[in-house]
Design a protein around this motif. Structure first.
Motif, PDB file in Angstrom:
ATOM      1  N   GLU A  69      98.044  12.490  79.263  1.00  0.00           N
ATOM      2  CA  GLU A  69      97.842  12.197  77.750  1.00  0.00           C
ATOM      3  C   GLU A  69      97.238  10.702  77.374  1.00  0.00           C
ATOM      4  O   GLU A  69      97.508   9.815  78.289  1.00  0.00           O
ATOM      5  CB  GLU A  69      99.209  12.246  77.086  1.00  0.00           C
ATOM      6  N   VAL A  70      96.672  10.551  76.597  1.00  0.00           N
ATOM      7  CA  VAL A  70      96.252   9.524  75.687  1.00  0.00           C
ATOM      8  C   VAL A  70      97.119   9.040  74.774  1.00  0.00           C
ATOM      9  O   VAL A  70      97.441   9.843  73.969  1.00  0.00           O
ATOM     10  CB  VAL A  70      94.792   9.254  75.484  1.00  0.00           C
ATOM     11  N   LEU A  71      97.760   7.690  74.733  1.00  0.00           N
ATOM     12  CA  LEU A  71      98.567   7.254  73.626  1.00  0.00           C
ATOM     13  C   LEU A  71      98.152   6.206  73.207  1.00  0.00           C
ATOM     14  O   LEU A  71      97.312   5.345  73.435  1.00  0.00           O
ATOM     15  CB  LEU A  71     100.162   6.965  74.558  1.00  0.00           C
ATOM     16  N   GLY A  72      98.889   5.814  72.012  1.00  0.00           N
ATOM     17  CA  GLY A  72      98.642   4.689  71.122  1.00  0.00           C
ATOM     18  C   GLY A  72      97.786   4.850  69.920  1.00  0.00           C
ATOM     19  O   GLY A  72      96.770   5.792  69.830  1.00  0.00           O
ATOM     20  N   GLU A  73      97.618   3.955  68.835  1.00  0.00           N
ATOM     21  CA  GLU A  73      96.980   4.193  67.798  1.00  0.00           C
ATOM     22  C   GLU A  73      95.384   4.002  68.171  1.00  0.00           C
ATOM     23  O   GLU A  73      94.752   4.715  67.767  1.00  0.00           O
ATOM     24  CB  GLU A  73      97.286   3.005  66.878  1.00  0.00           C
ATOM     25  N   ALA A  74      95.066   3.017  68.738  1.00  0.00           N
ATOM     26  CA  ALA A  74      93.550   3.015  69.431  1.00  0.00           C
ATOM     27  C   ALA A  74      93.313   3.757  70.709  1.00  0.00           C
ATOM     28  O   ALA A  74      92.483   3.466  71.262  1.00  0.00           O
ATOM     29  CB  ALA A  74      93.304   1.546  69.522  1.00  0.00           C
ATOM     30  N   ASN A  75      94.244   4.688  71.168  1.00  0.00           N
ATOM     31  CA  ASN A  75      94.093   5.295  72.445  1.00  0.00           C
ATOM     32  C   ASN A  75      94.184   4.341  73.661  1.00  0.00           C
ATOM     33  O   ASN A  75      93.203   4.474  74.560  1.00  0.00           O
ATOM     34  CB  ASN A  75      92.850   6.273  72.482  1.00  0.00           C
ATOM     35  N   GLY A  76      94.878   3.180  73.564  1.00  0.00           N
ATOM     36  CA  GLY A  76      94.829   2.113  74.555  1.00  0.00           C
ATOM     37  C   GLY A  76      95.747   2.589  75.700  1.00  0.00           C
ATOM     38  O   GLY A  76      95.722   1.590  76.631  1.00  0.00           O
ATOM     39  N   MET A  77      96.399   3.372  75.956  1.00  0.00           N
ATOM     40  CA  MET A  77      97.425   3.778  76.859  1.00  0.00           C
ATOM     41  C   MET A  77      97.234   5.138  77.499  1.00  0.00           C
ATOM     42  O   MET A  77      96.712   6.248  76.753  1.00  0.00           O
ATOM     43  CB  MET A  77      98.798   3.626  76.365  1.00  0.00           C
ATOM     44  N   MET A  78      97.341   5.256  78.702  1.00  0.00           N
ATOM     45  CA  MET A  78      97.259   6.449  79.324  1.00  0.00           C
ATOM     46  C   MET A  78      98.737   6.912  79.923  1.00  0.00           C
ATOM     47  O   MET A  78      99.202   6.044  80.919  1.00  0.00           O
ATOM     48  CB  MET A  78      96.071   6.636  80.389  1.00  0.00           C
TER      49      MET A  78
END
Length: 89
Positions: A69-78
């Motif tokens: 999954e991609v996480l975070g508002e700016a998709n900064g975490m995997m």
């Protein structure tokens, strides 16, 4: 069957990896930085899974499933999540 076990790992995608990945997207090729980071996260998640299974007295895990999954508002975490059924053979 001893129960369901799981492991998770979350990694941050830094700006330099993002920048070089963008360049690779334009010129083609593989994003090695991301691949190495994802591999490390997957290994960490599996280690967590193994430890959870050992805590239940298991010596094996069956039916393993990986989720990414991609996480975070700016998709900064995997995130890599792995689950399976702990068993004693």
């Amino acid at each position: 069957m001893l129960g369901v076990v799981h492991g998770e790992a979350i990694i941050g995608a830094n700006i330099f990896r993002d920048m070089f990945s963008s360049i690779r997207d334009v010129v083609g090729g593989r994003a090695g930085g991301y691949e190495r980071a994802l591999s490390g996260a997957r290994d960490a998640a599996v280690e967590d899974l193994i430890e959870s299974a050992k805590e239940l007295g298991a010596n094996g895990v069956i039916g393993i499933d990986f989720d990414y999954e991609v996480l975070g508002e700016a998709n900064g975490m995997m995130m890599v999540a792995v689950s399976g059924t702990a068993v004693k053979l």
